[in-house]
Design a protein around this motif. Structure first.
Motif, PDB file in Angstrom:
ATOM      1  N   ASN A  67       0.847  -1.185   0.000  1.00 10.67           N
ATOM      2  CA  ASN A  67       0.000   0.000   0.000  1.00 10.67           C
ATOM      3  C   ASN A  67       0.890   1.246   0.000  1.00 10.67           C
ATOM      4  OD1 ASN A  67      -1.733   2.118   0.528  1.00 10.67           O
ATOM      5  ND2 ASN A  67      -2.977   0.961   1.986  1.00 10.67           N
ATOM      6  N   TYR A  68       0.850   1.971  -1.107  1.00 14.17           N
ATOM      7  CA  TYR A  68       1.724   3.137  -1.256  1.00 14.17           C
ATOM      8  C   TYR A  68       0.988   4.456  -1.020  1.00 14.17           C
ATOM      9  CZ  TYR A  68       5.285   0.063  -3.153  1.00 14.17           C
ATOM     10  OH  TYR A  68       6.236  -0.923  -3.296  1.00 14.17           O
ATOM     11  N   SER A  69      -0.144   4.404  -0.324  1.00 14.02           N
ATOM     12  CA  SER A  69      -0.948   5.615  -0.157  1.00 14.02           C
ATOM     13  C   SER A  69      -0.225   6.692   0.657  1.00 14.02           C
ATOM     14  CB  SER A  69      -2.286   5.265   0.508  1.00 14.02           C
ATOM     15  OG  SER A  69      -2.072   4.677   1.795  1.00 14.02           O
ATOM     16  N   LYS A  70       0.686   6.296   1.540  1.00  9.58           N
ATOM     17  CA  LYS A  70       1.402   7.288   2.357  1.00  9.58           C
ATOM     18  C   LYS A  70       2.584   7.915   1.617  1.00  9.58           C
ATOM     19  CE  LYS A  70       0.422   5.245   6.905  1.00  9.58           C
ATOM     20  NZ  LYS A  70       1.050   4.688   8.142  1.00  9.58           N
ATOM     21  N   ALA A  71       2.964   7.353   0.529  1.00 13.07           N
ATOM     22  CA  ALA A  71       4.165   7.833  -0.167  1.00 13.07           C
ATOM     23  C   ALA A  71       3.885   9.138  -0.899  1.00 13.07           C
ATOM     24  CB  ALA A  71       4.648   6.783  -1.156  1.00 13.07           C
ATOM     25  N   ASN A  72       4.799  10.090  -0.755  1.00  4.14           N
ATOM     26  CA  ASN A  72       4.745  11.304  -1.559  1.00  4.14           C
ATOM     27  C   ASN A  72       5.270  11.053  -2.973  1.00  4.14           C
ATOM     28  OD1 ASN A  72       5.455  12.263   1.458  1.00  4.14           O
ATOM     29  ND2 ASN A  72       4.109  13.764   0.467  1.00  4.14           N
ATOM     30  N   ASN A  87      -0.347  -0.541 -12.463  1.00  4.54           N
ATOM     31  CA  ASN A  87      -1.438  -1.454 -12.808  1.00  4.54           C
ATOM     32  C   ASN A  87      -1.786  -2.439 -11.705  1.00  4.54           C
ATOM     33  OD1 ASN A  87      -1.451  -0.191 -15.284  1.00  4.54           O
ATOM     34  ND2 ASN A  87      -0.435  -1.834 -16.380  1.00  4.54           N
ATOM     35  N   SER A  88      -0.769  -2.949 -11.006  1.00  2.29           N
ATOM     36  CA  SER A  88      -1.020  -3.996 -10.008  1.00  2.29           C
ATOM     37  C   SER A  88      -1.265  -3.448  -8.605  1.00  2.29           C
ATOM     38  CB  SER A  88       0.159  -4.971  -9.973  1.00  2.29           C
ATOM     39  OG  SER A  88       0.315  -5.628 -11.208  1.00  2.29           O
ATOM     40  N   PHE A  89      -0.686  -2.275  -8.310  1.00  4.73           N
ATOM     41  CA  PHE A  89      -0.782  -1.781  -6.938  1.00  4.73           C
ATOM     42  C   PHE A  89      -1.380  -0.379  -6.839  1.00  4.73           C
ATOM     43  CE2 PHE A  89       2.696  -4.879  -7.042  1.00  4.73           C
ATOM     44  CZ  PHE A  89       2.160  -5.818  -6.167  1.00  4.73           C
ATOM     45  N   GLY A  90      -1.905   0.118  -7.944  1.00  7.37           N
ATOM     46  CA  GLY A  90      -2.684   1.340  -7.908  1.00  7.37           C
ATOM     47  C   GLY A  90      -1.923   2.604  -7.569  1.00  7.37           C
ATOM     48  N   VAL A  91      -0.620   2.630  -7.790  1.00 12.07           N
ATOM     49  CA  VAL A  91       0.145   3.851  -7.508  1.00 12.07           C
ATOM     50  C   VAL A  91      -0.183   4.891  -8.574  1.00 12.07           C
ATOM     51  CG1 VAL A  91       2.445   4.839  -7.250  1.00 12.07           C
ATOM     52  CG2 VAL A  91       2.006   2.494  -6.472  1.00 12.07           C
ATOM     53  N   PRO A  92      -0.628   6.080  -8.176  1.00  9.98           N
ATOM     54  CA  PRO A  92      -0.933   7.133  -9.163  1.00  9.98           C
ATOM     55  C   PRO A  92       0.294   7.453 -10.005  1.00  9.98           C
ATOM     56  CG  PRO A  92      -1.789   7.720  -7.002  1.00  9.98           C
ATOM     57  CD  PRO A  92      -0.908   6.521  -6.800  1.00  9.98           C
ATOM     58  N   ILE A  93       0.100   7.573 -11.295  1.00  5.18           N
ATOM     59  CA  ILE A  93       1.215   7.769 -12.206  1.00  5.18           C
ATOM     60  C   ILE A  93       1.983   9.048 -11.900  1.00  5.18           C
ATOM     61  CG2 ILE A  93      -0.077   9.020 -13.977  1.00  5.18           C
ATOM     62  CD1 ILE A  93       2.472   6.189 -14.609  1.00  5.18           C
ATOM     63  N   GLU A  94       1.307  10.060 -11.370  1.00  2.48           N
ATOM     64  CA  GLU A  94       1.983  11.322 -11.071  1.00  2.48           C
ATOM     65  C   GLU A  94       2.941  11.204  -9.882  1.00  2.48           C
ATOM     66  OE1 GLU A  94      -2.162  11.459  -9.146  1.00  2.48           O
ATOM     67  OE2 GLU A  94      -1.284  10.872 -11.079  1.00  2.48           O
ATOM     68  N   LYS A  95       2.814  10.138  -9.109  1.00  5.35           N
ATOM     69  CA  LYS A  95       3.730   9.917  -7.982  1.00  5.35           C
ATOM     70  C   LYS A  95       5.004   9.186  -8.399  1.00  5.35           C
ATOM     71  CE  LYS A  95       0.758   9.700  -3.868  1.00  5.35           C
ATOM     72  NZ  LYS A  95       0.457   8.871  -2.676  1.00  5.35           N
ATOM     73  N   ILE A  96       5.015   8.611  -9.589  1.00  3.89           N
ATOM     74  CA  ILE A  96       6.085   7.697  -9.973  1.00  3.89           C
ATOM     75  C   ILE A  96       7.213   8.413 -10.711  1.00  3.89           C
ATOM     76  CG2 ILE A  96       6.666   5.627 -11.284  1.00  3.89           C
ATOM     77  CD1 ILE A  96       3.795   4.683 -10.931  1.00  3.89           C
ATOM     78  N   GLU A  97       8.431   8.107 -10.308  1.00 11.21           N
ATOM     79  CA  GLU A  97       9.620   8.513 -11.054  1.00 11.21           C
ATOM     80  C   GLU A  97      10.526   7.296 -11.182  1.00 11.21           C
ATOM     81  OE1 GLU A  97      11.471  12.194 -10.823  1.00 11.21           O
ATOM     82  OE2 GLU A  97      10.012  13.089  -9.435  1.00 11.21           O
ATOM     83  N   ILE A  98      11.347   7.289 -12.226  1.00 13.44           N
ATOM     84  CA  ILE A  98      12.246   6.158 -12.473  1.00 13.44           C
ATOM     85  C   ILE A  98      13.682   6.553 -12.126  1.00 13.44           C
ATOM     86  CG2 ILE A  98      13.280   4.675 -14.244  1.00 13.44           C
ATOM     87  CD1 ILE A  98      10.612   4.596 -15.644  1.00 13.44           C
ATOM     88  N   ASN A  99      14.322   5.717 -11.346  1.00 14.81           N
ATOM     89  CA  ASN A  99      15.759   5.847 -11.091  1.00 14.81           C
ATOM     90  C   ASN A  99      16.346   4.441 -11.110  1.00 14.81           C
ATOM     91  OD1 ASN A  99      18.226   7.106 -10.499  1.00 14.81           O
ATOM     92  ND2 ASN A  99      17.998   6.639  -8.333  1.00 14.81           N
TER      93      ASN A  99
END
Length: 296
Positions: A67-72, A87-99
């Motif tokens: 559950n990534y709801s607390k993550a900024n 897709n699998s864990f519902g993380v909003p795309i605007e929260k995601i960055e790639i490193n």
């Protein structure tokens, strides 16, 4: 956290979010490593009976453990893990960055040649893999290739631990003649440095750090063309990807690399270029700090 001693907290495992306070004065940065092929669907029906255990497991993973709801901000290590996070864990795309992973350069370190321990002649070609002894990490695929190429007098070595002792004993009994099962090793860098080919037939990867380690030493790779791996390996440039389950193609690509010195040397140099361009610790750390700075 309560006394505001920290500005950011980096969470390497999503389950740790359950230990963090809801009302926070710091930014929570989560790292997401996993990847699931979007074409793979979990079967929830078995002979027309609903598999409640599988459904409950999926719900538990999605809404509690991952559950990534607390993550900024959620940092994914590849496009494959980004797609999975969304897709699998519902993380909003605007929260995601790639490193991507960043590795220390070990290629110039003084490493003891593992061939002495295994009594391998210097001119004998060594093909190895590093990973857990599981089906999804491709241990059986690796063993089948070793068996089919056994008469060429090449040595095949599999590094990695196991959780299932019965499975381990079964594959050792079946393939021990063709493969050396070296277990867990602290000197894995020696294998990258002194082996001739990295044969990595995993069925699913997010970022394949072992591939990057292989590149660091200029060690060409042969892999399945699968989700995650195809972000790292450029076919014909730093290795070869083969259609999944096309064992004949794998054997042909192994032979091609080990029997063509000019091609081998070219791909070896390209491996090093790939590493220094994309996967050094300096590059990864710099990108991470930029993400922290933007997360305010």
């Amino acid at each position: 956290l309560d006394k505001k001693y920290f500005s950011h907290v980096s969470v390497q495992y999503a389950g740790l979010h359950s230990l963090l306070p809801e009302n926070k004065n710091v930014k929570y940065i989560s790292i997401f490593h996993a990847a699931n092929d979007p074409n793979y669907k979990i079967k929830v029906f078995n002979n027309f009976n609903i598999n409640f255990k599988e459904i409950l497991k999926k719900l538990y993973l999605k809404y509690y453990l991952y559950n990534y709801s607390k993550a900024n901000k959620v940092i994914c290590v590849s496009n494959a893990s980004k797609i999975t996070a969304k897709n699998s864990f519902g993380v909003p795309i605007e929260k995601i960055e790639i490193n991507r992973y960043g590795l220390i350069d070990y290629s110039n370190h003084d490493l003891i040649n593992f061939k002495n321990e295994f009594k391998i002649k210097e001119n004998t070609k060594v093909i190895f893999c590093a990973g857990r002894e599981t089906i999804d990490k491709g241990v059986l695929d690796f063993c089948e290739i070793a068996k089919s190429l056994f008469n060429l007098n090449w040595r095949f070595i599999f590094l990695g631990g196991y959780n299932d002792k019965d499975f381990h004993n079964t594959i050792v009994n079946k393939y021990g003649k063709y493969v050396t099962f070296a277990g867990m090793r602290k000197d894995i860098m020696s294998f990258y440095k002194y082996a001739d080919l990295f044969l990595f037939l995993s069925h699913r990867e997010s970022a394949g750090q072992v591939l990057m380690e292989s590149f660091n030493f200029g060690l060409p790779v042969v892999t399945w063309d699968i989700f995650g791996v195809n972000e790292i390996v450029r076919n014909g440039y730093n290795g070869y990807m083969c259609k999944f389950n096309d064992f004949e193609d794998v054997k042909n690509k192994v032979k091609l690399l080990l029997n063509n010195k000019n091609l081998y040397d070219k791909i070896s140099e390209n491996c090093k270029t790939s590493f220094y361009k994309n996967y050094t610790i300096d590059t990864s750390a710099e990108n991470l700090l930029k993400i922290f700075t933007r997360t305010n």
